[in-house]
Design a protein around this motif. Structure first.
Motif, PDB file in Angstrom:
ATOM      1  N   PRO A  83       2.899  -1.702  11.103  1.00 12.59           N
ATOM      2  CA  PRO A  83       2.928  -3.063  10.545  1.00 12.59           C
ATOM      3  C   PRO A  83       2.904  -3.116   9.026  1.00 12.59           C
ATOM      4  O   PRO A  83       3.574  -3.979   8.426  1.00 12.59           O
ATOM      5  CB  PRO A  83       1.671  -3.711  11.147  1.00 12.59           C
ATOM      6  CG  PRO A  83       1.454  -2.995  12.435  1.00 12.59           C
ATOM      7  CD  PRO A  83       1.871  -1.571  12.164  1.00 12.59           C
ATOM      8  N   ASP A  84       2.142  -2.219   8.379  1.00 11.01           N
ATOM      9  CA  ASP A  84       2.019  -2.292   6.924  1.00 11.01           C
ATOM     10  C   ASP A  84       3.151  -1.566   6.201  1.00 11.01           C
ATOM     11  O   ASP A  84       3.069  -1.331   4.996  1.00 11.01           O
ATOM     12  CB  ASP A  84       0.664  -1.756   6.459  1.00 11.01           C
ATOM     13  CG  ASP A  84       0.457  -0.289   6.800  1.00 11.01           C
ATOM     14  OD1 ASP A  84       1.248   0.262   7.600  1.00 11.01           O
ATOM     15  OD2 ASP A  84      -0.493   0.312   6.266  1.00 11.01           O
ATOM     16  N   THR A  85       4.215  -1.222   6.927  1.00  8.04           N
ATOM     17  CA  THR A  85       5.394  -0.640   6.280  1.00  8.04           C
ATOM     18  C   THR A  85       6.550  -1.633   6.229  1.00  8.04           C
ATOM     19  O   THR A  85       7.692  -1.258   5.968  1.00  8.04           O
ATOM     20  CB  THR A  85       5.847   0.654   6.992  1.00  8.04           C
ATOM     21  OG1 THR A  85       6.290   0.359   8.322  1.00  8.04           O
ATOM     22  CG2 THR A  85       4.717   1.665   7.030  1.00  8.04           C
ATOM     23  N   PHE A  86       6.233  -2.908   6.486  1.00  7.40           N
ATOM     24  CA  PHE A  86       7.192  -4.001   6.389  1.00  7.40           C
ATOM     25  C   PHE A  86       6.770  -4.974   5.296  1.00  7.40           C
ATOM     26  O   PHE A  86       5.571  -5.106   5.002  1.00  7.40           O
ATOM     27  CB  PHE A  86       7.266  -4.787   7.707  1.00  7.40           C
ATOM     28  CG  PHE A  86       7.917  -4.055   8.839  1.00  7.40           C
ATOM     29  CD1 PHE A  86       9.258  -4.245   9.132  1.00  7.40           C
ATOM     30  CD2 PHE A  86       7.186  -3.169   9.626  1.00  7.40           C
ATOM     31  CE1 PHE A  86       9.858  -3.576  10.183  1.00  7.40           C
ATOM     32  CE2 PHE A  86       7.776  -2.498  10.682  1.00  7.40           C
ATOM     33  CZ  PHE A  86       9.116  -2.700  10.963  1.00  7.40           C
ATOM     34  N   ASP A  87       7.732  -5.674   4.732  1.00  9.09           N
ATOM     35  CA  ASP A  87       7.445  -6.799   3.839  1.00  9.09           C
ATOM     36  C   ASP A  87       7.231  -8.028   4.713  1.00  9.09           C
ATOM     37  O   ASP A  87       8.093  -8.887   4.853  1.00  9.09           O
ATOM     38  CB  ASP A  87       8.606  -7.016   2.867  1.00  9.09           C
ATOM     39  CG  ASP A  87       8.398  -8.232   1.970  1.00  9.09           C
ATOM     40  OD1 ASP A  87       7.260  -8.739   1.889  1.00  9.09           O
ATOM     41  OD2 ASP A  87       9.398  -8.686   1.358  1.00  9.09           O
TER      42      ASP A  87
END
Length: 218
Positions: A83-87
């Protein structure tokens, strides 16, 4: 299943008011390789065939992957797809724009599996587009900002496929992307599998479940 989901998606198109049509967004959530992108493209093509070209448009969450340069800067490239590898904030902002800005084209990014990078403006949502079909792993998540996107969807469907089907697709995907057989299996076990388990936790936030195991998914 195909005709039913197309009919149900058509029913989400807002009724015309004073000669002007509104716009709605249908979300498709699900674990990696469940068939989300295949279903989304199928819905868009079928709706446009049954109505008029451009009535439906496509918004993939994968277009909001952080670039490899940003993932390297953040030390997250080995976790690409989490999840934290998306904007995520950018994605939510674009969904909101699509509902508010209906008088001009809105350009939409995509993800290129050959380049392994997001690509700007590959898709376009035209002013006359009445239904946007968006898909991605984390559209049902409870965390901010994902929950903000969920509030904007007319409906959110969960695309489901057996784990063995998904993981076979994922392995083939990684092999097609250039990994060796061993590296592909390692990536699926280390990254795709835990991401899929996270996605499953939020199925309860979806309005219905549709089967994706009969669909050919990338």
């Amino acid at each position: 299943m195909s005709d039913t989901v197309v009919t149900d998606a058509l029913a989400l198109i807002p009724a015309s008011r004073d000669g002007r049509g509104g716009r709605a967004v249908l979300g498709l959530a699900g674990a990696p390789a469940a068939g989300k992108s295949t279903l989304a493209r199928h819905l868009v093509a079928e709706i446009n065939d049954r109505t008029a070209p451009g009535t439906a448009g496509y918004l993939p969450l994968d277009g909001f992957h952080l670039s490899n340069a940003q993932l390297d800067r953040l030390g997250r490239r080995h976790r690409k797809g989490a999840p934290d590898t998306f904007d995520a904030h950018g994605y939510v902002a674009l969904v909101r724009r699509l509902l508010e800005e209906t008088d001009h084209p809105v350009y939409v990014p995509d993800y290129d599996r050959d380049l392994h990078e997001p690509v700007a403006a590959r898709h376009v949502i035209e002013p006359h587009t009445r239904l946007v079909v968006t898909e991605g792993n984390y559209l049902a998540n409870d965390e901010v900002p994902w929950s903000g996107a969920r509030a904007l969807f007319a409906e959110l469907w969960y695309v489901e496929a057996p784990d063995e089907v998904r993981e076979l697709r994922l392995h083939r995907r990684q092999r097609a992307g250039g990994l060796t057989d061993e590296a592909a299996r390692d990536w699926v076990e280390r990254s795709d599998r835990p991401n899929g388990e996270l996605v499953k936790r939020f199925q309860r936030n979806c309005t219905r479940v549709v089967r994706g195991d009969a669909l050919r998914s990338r």
